[in-house]
Design a protein around this motif. Structure first.
Motif, PDB file in Angstrom:
ATOM      1  N   THR A 257      -1.260  -3.252   4.437  1.00  0.00           N
ATOM      2  CA  THR A 257      -1.871  -3.055   5.785  1.00  0.00           C
ATOM      3  C   THR A 257      -0.929  -2.203   6.728  1.00  0.00           C
ATOM      4  N   CYS A 258       0.503  -2.598   6.522  1.00  0.00           N
ATOM      5  CA  CYS A 258       1.235  -1.889   7.530  1.00  0.00           C
ATOM      6  C   CYS A 258       1.597  -0.481   6.959  1.00  0.00           C
ATOM      7  N   VAL A 259       1.077   0.050   5.891  1.00  0.00           N
ATOM      8  CA  VAL A 259       0.884   1.321   5.294  1.00  0.00           C
ATOM      9  C   VAL A 259       2.510   1.643   5.287  1.00  0.00           C
ATOM     10  N   THR A 260       3.192   0.757   4.403  1.00  0.00           N
ATOM     11  CA  THR A 260       4.672   0.722   4.117  1.00  0.00           C
ATOM     12  C   THR A 260       5.228   1.144   2.729  1.00  0.00           C
ATOM     13  N   GLY A 261       4.648   0.474   1.795  1.00  0.00           N
ATOM     14  CA  GLY A 261       4.847   0.804   0.585  1.00  0.00           C
ATOM     15  C   GLY A 261       6.021   0.036  -0.096  1.00  0.00           C
ATOM     16  N   LEU A 262       6.783  -0.992   0.471  1.00  0.00           N
ATOM     17  CA  LEU A 262       7.509  -1.763  -0.270  1.00  0.00           C
ATOM     18  C   LEU A 262       6.866  -2.764  -1.217  1.00  0.00           C
ATOM     19  N   ILE A 263       7.406  -2.832  -2.104  1.00  0.00           N
ATOM     20  CA  ILE A 263       6.810  -3.829  -3.144  1.00  0.00           C
ATOM     21  C   ILE A 263       7.706  -4.717  -4.097  1.00  0.00           C
ATOM     22  N   THR A 264       7.394  -5.828  -4.247  1.00  0.00           N
ATOM     23  CA  THR A 264       8.134  -6.888  -5.175  1.00  0.00           C
ATOM     24  C   THR A 264       7.532  -6.875  -6.635  1.00  0.00           C
ATOM     25  N   VAL A 265       6.603  -6.452  -6.849  1.00  0.00           N
ATOM     26  CA  VAL A 265       6.061  -6.417  -8.328  1.00  0.00           C
ATOM     27  C   VAL A 265       5.531  -4.840  -8.537  1.00  0.00           C
ATOM     28  N   ASP A 266       5.205  -4.543  -9.837  1.00  0.00           N
ATOM     29  CA  ASP A 266       4.801  -3.216 -10.215  1.00  0.00           C
ATOM     30  C   ASP A 266       3.379  -3.224 -10.065  1.00  0.00           C
ATOM     31  N   THR A 267       3.156  -2.135  -8.825  1.00  0.00           N
ATOM     32  CA  THR A 267       1.534  -2.060  -8.687  1.00  0.00           C
ATOM     33  C   THR A 267       0.802  -1.615  -9.881  1.00  0.00           C
ATOM     34  N   ALA A 268       1.366  -0.932 -10.668  1.00  0.00           N
ATOM     35  CA  ALA A 268       0.621  -0.470 -11.987  1.00  0.00           C
ATOM     36  C   ALA A 268       0.335  -1.513 -12.921  1.00  0.00           C
ATOM     37  N   THR A 269       1.198  -2.638 -13.086  1.00  0.00           N
ATOM     38  CA  THR A 269       1.151  -3.299 -14.372  1.00  0.00           C
ATOM     39  C   THR A 269       0.603  -4.650 -13.825  1.00  0.00           C
TER      40      THR A 269
ATOM     41  N   THR B  49       0.076  -7.406   0.682  1.00  0.00           N
ATOM     42  CA  THR B  49      -0.829  -7.405   1.537  1.00  0.00           C
ATOM     43  C   THR B  49      -0.169  -6.772   3.034  1.00  0.00           C
ATOM     44  N   VAL B  50       0.800  -7.245   3.309  1.00  0.00           N
ATOM     45  CA  VAL B  50       1.418  -6.850   4.615  1.00  0.00           C
ATOM     46  C   VAL B  50       1.963  -5.324   4.596  1.00  0.00           C
ATOM     47  N   SER B  51       2.637  -5.066   3.426  1.00  0.00           N
ATOM     48  CA  SER B  51       3.040  -3.733   3.167  1.00  0.00           C
ATOM     49  C   SER B  51       2.095  -2.564   2.918  1.00  0.00           C
TER      50      SER B  51
ATOM     51  N   VAL C  53      -4.659 -11.895   6.442  1.00  0.00           N
ATOM     52  CA  VAL C  53      -5.014 -12.941   5.775  1.00  0.00           C
ATOM     53  C   VAL C  53      -6.114 -12.673   4.792  1.00  0.00           C
ATOM     54  N   VAL C  54      -7.349 -12.000   5.149  1.00  0.00           N
ATOM     55  CA  VAL C  54      -8.122 -11.529   4.198  1.00  0.00           C
ATOM     56  C   VAL C  54      -7.709 -10.977   2.933  1.00  0.00           C
ATOM     57  N   GLY C  55      -6.672  -9.861   3.057  1.00  0.00           N
ATOM     58  CA  GLY C  55      -6.256  -9.290   1.844  1.00  0.00           C
ATOM     59  C   GLY C  55      -5.227 -10.048   0.927  1.00  0.00           C
ATOM     60  N   THR C  56      -4.682 -11.104   1.756  1.00  0.00           N
ATOM     61  CA  THR C  56      -3.690 -12.154   0.711  1.00  0.00           C
ATOM     62  C   THR C  56      -4.743 -12.941   0.064  1.00  0.00           C
ATOM     63  N   VAL C  57      -5.973 -13.434   0.553  1.00  0.00           N
ATOM     64  CA  VAL C  57      -6.937 -14.350  -0.253  1.00  0.00           C
ATOM     65  C   VAL C  57      -7.358 -13.342  -1.215  1.00  0.00           C
ATOM     66  N   LEU C  58      -7.773 -12.247  -0.898  1.00  0.00           N
ATOM     67  CA  LEU C  58      -8.292 -11.189  -1.994  1.00  0.00           C
ATOM     68  C   LEU C  58      -7.252 -11.194  -3.219  1.00  0.00           C
ATOM     69  N   LEU C  59      -6.050 -10.855  -2.902  1.00  0.00           N
ATOM     70  CA  LEU C  59      -5.226 -10.672  -4.001  1.00  0.00           C
ATOM     71  C   LEU C  59      -4.714 -11.726  -4.857  1.00  0.00           C
TER      72      LEU C  59
END
Length: 442
Positions: free
Chosen positions: A52-64, A48-50, A21-27
């Motif tokens: 927090t759960c140390v997964t790494g799946l993404i729906t957007v480019d982390t770099a950009t 945030t879930v990815s 919850v905190v991570g989602t608010v911050l992002l």
């Protein structure tokens, strides 16, 4: 509410939910996104879930998509998620009160897989100290390579080295490059430290402590033997299989010289256990490679570490059970020690629940989309095993499919904590102590 909070596994789960919850608010804050990137609740929650759960799946480019502040938030979520919410809460309690209450001790015990309440303080401090030491060492290696080998400024090199060190040790797989680490596929000075970090994080803290004690292999516990030899065997088989299928004509490594192919094969055999970095584009690997990677992801790494999956100890315990049954032996024996019946049941329970969850989730995604079933199964196992590898379909899934992956990541992360908590609580009772050695399951 008091009944819910009285169980350490539930406390750990609530801790992870609070962090999400905190991570989602911050992002969702404007400062977390790059200029022009739209605010999107699902994107923030999924990331945030990815993390927090140390997964790494993404729906957007982390770099950009994310700003430097957003990337710092992601790194913080990875660090807290990897070391454990309750572990950090225990350190806070130590700092403020100088002692541990019973409930706090049990909660930390569930997350650190310690079976001795009196040992929690020392175990927690060692976990954090060991994690930070390894991350610092890997960060130095990566920083030097980024600065001296790729001409980065020292400030950028330090940031990239630190981020990827935290991401690799915690088996998260987030990267600050649009193509993840594909651009470094043949660079041993980048791939090597990443592999070393994820191996150390994936072995698990009990195993690392025993290895660092200097005890000879013949005196290792059953748990350490299963983890070390099982992990080593799977690494070798995974590397050789990846090199065989992807180094052939038309494979993703075929265009590289032999030395760089070896480095790429190292990444291909190690990253699925369960780092989430990808040194090749998994959308273009052979079906054989995809299938083998799914098996490696499902098995995962060691218990009480940062890796996911059903755990290599669970897999090898089940193999030992099958071997004993085939030979008609009354007991399951590993390393001249009899494995207790409750541990066998726990291993069977973990494996069957995981299989059922993976199959059911894959069927649901098949109903929601027309993406090939093999790719969907790959995505589901990657989410449940908190790996993070993908054939590139994550962002193509409908909102319901992405929510399902979020649930899988959460269940994959906290599910094994529940199993460990049950072992910890049960072994407090005198009548439950068994003469057999009890490898950690889950």
């Amino acid at each position: 509410m008091r009944r819910v909070l009285s169980h350490p596994a539930r406390l750990v789960s609530l801790g992870f939910l609070l962090q999400m919850v905190v991570g989602t608010v911050l992002l969702l804050l404007p400062v977390s996104r790059a200029e022009g990137a739209p605010a999107d609740l699902l994107v923030a929650a999924f990331t945030t879930v990815s993390a927090t759960c140390v997964t790494g799946l993404i729906t957007v480019d982390t770099a950009t998509y994310w700003s430097p502040f957003g990337q710092v938030v992601i790194m913080g979520l990875i660090q807290v998620g990897g070391i454990g919410v309750m572990t950090l809460a225990t350190l806070l309690a130590l700092t403020v009160r100088g002692r541990l209450g019973l409930r706090t001790s049990l909660a930390a015990q569930a997350d650190s897989h310690s079976l001795d309440l009196g040992d929690v303080r020392r175990v927690v401090l060692r976990i954090v100290g060991l994690a930070l030491t390894i991350e610092a060492f890997i960060a130095v290696l990566l920083t030097l390579r980024f600065a001296l080998g790729y001409g980065m400024g020292w400030g950028t090199a330090v940031w990239h080295g630190l981020f990827h060190a935290v991401s690799s040790f915690n088996n998260a797989g987030f990267a600050l490059y649009t193509d993840n680490v594909i651009g470094f596929v043949g660079d041993l000075w980048i791939i090597g430290p990443l592999c070393l970090a994820l191996i150390l994080g994936g072995l698990g803290f009990p195993v690392l402590r025993e290895l660092l004690s200097g005890a000879p292999a013949r005196r290792w516990s059953v748990h350490t033997r299963l983890t070390v030899w099982g992990t080593s065997t799977l690494f070798v088989l995974g590397i050789l299989a990846f090199w065989f299928f992807e180094g052939a004509a038309g494979g993703t490594l075929a265009h590289l010289p032999p030395a760089q192919q070896a480095v790429g094969a190292l990444a291909g055999g190690v990253f699925p256990r369960t780092a989430g970095f990808n040194a090749v584009d998994y959308a273009h690997v052979t079906e054989e490679t995809e299938a083998i990677t799914m098996v490696l992801m499902f098995i995962g790494g060691g218990s009480a570490g940062t890796a996911g999956g059903v755990k290599v100890t669970t897999f090898l315990l089940l193999a030992a059970v099958i071997w004993a049954e085939v030979r008609g032996e009354p007991d399951v024996v590993i390393g001249q020690r009899r494995v207790a019946a409750p541990v066998q049941r726990q291993a069977l329970t973990v494996a069957l629940l995981a299989v059922g969850l993976v199959i059911g989730s894959t069927l649901v995604l098949m109903m929601l989309t027309d993406i090939p079933s093999l790719d969907l199964g790959f995505e589901v196992i990657s989410a449940f095993a908190t790996v993070g590898l993908s054939t590139g379909i994550t962002a193509q899934l409908p909102a319901a499919g992405q929510v399902l992956l979020m649930v899988l990541m959460f269940l994959g992360r906290v599910g094994t904590i529940t199993v460990a908590s049950a072992i910890a609580l049960n072994t407090r009772h005198r009548h439950y102590r068994l003469p057999e050695e009890r490898p950690i399951v889950g």
